[in-house]
Design an enzyme around this catalytic site. Structure first.
Site, short mmCIF file in Angstrom:
data_model
loop_
_atom_site.label_atom_id
_atom_site.label_comp_id
_atom_site.label_asym_id
_atom_site.label_seq_id
_atom_site.Cartn_x
_atom_site.Cartn_y
_atom_site.Cartn_z
N SER A 51 -9.56 1.77 3.15
CA SER A 51 -8.73 2.52 2.22
C SER A 51 -7.70 1.68 1.49
O SER A 51 -7.06 2.15 0.55
CB SER A 51 -8.00 3.63 2.99
OG SER A 51 -7.14 3.07 3.98
N LYS A 111 0.84 -1.20 0.00
CA LYS A 111 0.00 0.00 0.00
C LYS A 111 0.87 1.25 0.00
O LYS A 111 1.87 1.33 0.72
CB LYS A 111 -0.92 -0.01 1.22
CG LYS A 111 -1.93 1.13 1.27
CD LYS A 111 -2.81 1.01 2.50
CE LYS A 111 -3.84 2.13 2.59
NZ LYS A 111 -4.71 1.99 3.78
N SER A 130 -9.79 -0.65 7.44
CA SER A 130 -9.28 -0.49 6.08
C SER A 130 -8.55 -1.69 5.52
O SER A 130 -8.12 -1.67 4.37
CB SER A 130 -8.37 0.74 6.01
OG SER A 130 -9.11 1.92 6.15
#
Length: 479
Positions: free
Chosen positions: A154, A79, A178
């Site tokens: 996210s 990420k 997330s």
């Protein structure tokens, strides 16, 4: 090599048997990821030189007869809020569009020391603020299961990469759900470890008392192995725990007979949807495996959303103050004074959701409101943590939904912040309590959309969590 179906064990077996080399695997994984990425937009950028260099080190170790590492040759996606030396780390924001960190996060160092190959950085909501990965400054991510749907957020890019098969495992970050929510939406396993289990050094801060790094994988065993690699005390992070890290995979024998599971009535009272039916069927599978199931109460659950969004926005307001155009961010060129430079840089650089949370956080921390909002929210957080401590005196784990609904359509909730916030209603409580929790696939709706089942256990009780998830996966989940 079928990258989209490989497991960590299969990669290791193939390398040690000399059926392929890590460099060949890395080249094929990069080719496949770059070819498939336009469908989903899961990756923001790739790192071929770094991946191939790491692969050559793995091949050299094997040639010398040395142990190549627990993740030898495994293609990993990361990420883009986790810093990587020499590789752009944008946090999904225009403010950091050209930022190249001079150091690696601890989790990245440990991944590569274990032989992992970092293919590239994945798309995410800006500064990890969102539940759909539609808040990225570089465009949304599409769910590989249904391209008209969101992958969750996210960490939507990391979940999508694993579900699409362009990475074997991935790292995400979780503040209020997330990792678990996108894992549920994309039909993969996602783990939020105990707060402090994994070092946050090198994780771009959103809400420091809530942020975690955790893995995504297609199997529970692979997720457990990645967590075992990245977990452990780090002197560079004062919040990382001294607790020893066990070998999580050794406990995965499929036997969960006698474990006590709690079903929180507050989570399930309104779950009349198809997602709720799948969760109940999943619980029945666990019951048939020998688990004892009982209803429990978590009485302060209804206050979790309000408490979370006060604490998280307050911490975000403080953490995001550093992005002002002075040091490493992009800087507005339309500024006559220093005050104009601050104002214009932040106004042009931050997206709508970041601005909304900064404003909320600044408000709840302002003079006259700190006690009324922030302090009260922290007291409620303590009550939520106490609810879980009391529950774990009766049961070994809590089983619950991850989300009230499966993946929604792109654009469906983006203009309704409250509706978007409510998609995390079942994940926020575990985050506030700081306990380990994960999502494991629990069947699909009539439309073919994945639904995840959440498993929560006491602090540093990841072994129990993995045992339950693994047994459920071995049993075939909900068919």
């Amino acid at each position: 090599m079928e990258i989209a179906s490989l497991t960590i064990d299969e990669i290791r077996e193939g390398l040690l048997a000399r059926r392929f080399r890590a460099e060949e695997l890395a080249a094929e994984a990069l080719r496949f990821a770059e070819e498939e990425n336009p469908k989903t937009g899961a990756y923001l950028h790739f790192s071929p030189e770094r991946a191939l260099s790491a692969a050559r080190r793995v091949d050299e170790k094997i040639a010398r007869g040395e142990e190549p590492g627990a993740l030898a040759g495994v293609p990993v996606a990361v990420k883009d809020v986790i810093v990587t030396r020499g590789i752009r780390t944008t946090c999904g924001s225009r403010l950091l569009e050209n930022y190249i960190p001079p150091y690696d996060a601890t989790a990245i160092i440990r991944l590569e020391e274990a032989g992992g190959l970092i293919l590239g950085k994945t798309n995410c909501d800006e500064f990890a603020m969102g539940s759909s990965t539609e808040n990225s400054a570089f465009g949304p991510v599409r769910n590989p299961v249904a391209l008209d749907r969101v992958p969750g957020g996210s960490s939507g890019g990391s979940a999508a990469a694993v579900a699409q098969g362009t990475a074997v495992v991935a790292l995400g970050s979780d503040t209020g759900g997330s990792i678990r929510q996108p894992a549920s939406f994309c039909g993969v396993s996602g783990v939020t470890p105990t707060y402090g289990r994994v070092s946050r050094y090198g994780l771009t801060a959103f809400a420091s008392s809530l942020d975690h790094i955790g893995p995504f994988a297609r199997t529970v065993k692979d997720a457990a192995r990645v967590l075992g690699v990245i977990a452990g005390r780090d002197p560079r992070d004062s919040t990382s725990a001294e607790a020893p890290v066990p070998d999580y995979t050794k406990a995965l024998d499929g036997n969960v007979k006698g474990l006590k599971l709690g079903l929180p009535r507050e989570y399930l009272k309104d779950m009349t949807s198809e997602s709720g039916s799948l969760i109940y069927r999943g619980v029945e599978v666990l019951r048939q495996l020998g688990c004892e199931v009982r209803e429990i109460g978590l009485p302060h659950t209804d206050y979790a959303i309000a408490s979370y969004y006060i604490i998280a926005t307050a911490e975000a307001s403080s953490n995001l103050a550093r992005y002002d155009g002075v040091r490493y961010t992009s800087r507005s060129g339309d500024s006559a004074t220093l005050a104009d430079m601050y104002r214009n840089t932040r106004g042009e650089g931050f997206g709508a959701e970041c601005k909304r949370r900064i404003m909320l956080g600044t408000y709840v921390l302002s003079a006259g409101y700190y006690d009324a909002y922030y302090l009260k929210a922290q007291k409620v957080r303590g009550l939520i943590a106490r609810d879980f401590r009391q529950a774990f005196e009766e049961v070994d784990a809590v089983v619950a939904p991850v989300s009230p609904f499966p993946a929604f359509r792109l654009g469906e909730k983006v203009d309704d912040p409250l509706a978007m916030y409510l998609s995390d209603i079942f994940t926020i409580t575990g985050s506030l309590a700081g306990i380990p929790c994960m999502s494991v696939p629990c069947g699909r709706t009539a439309e073919g959309l994945p639904v995840g089942m959440q498993i929560l256990t006491r602090h540093f009780g990841e072994i129990t969590m993995f045992r339950i998830a693994d047994a459920f996966e071995r049993a075939g989940g909900v068919n």
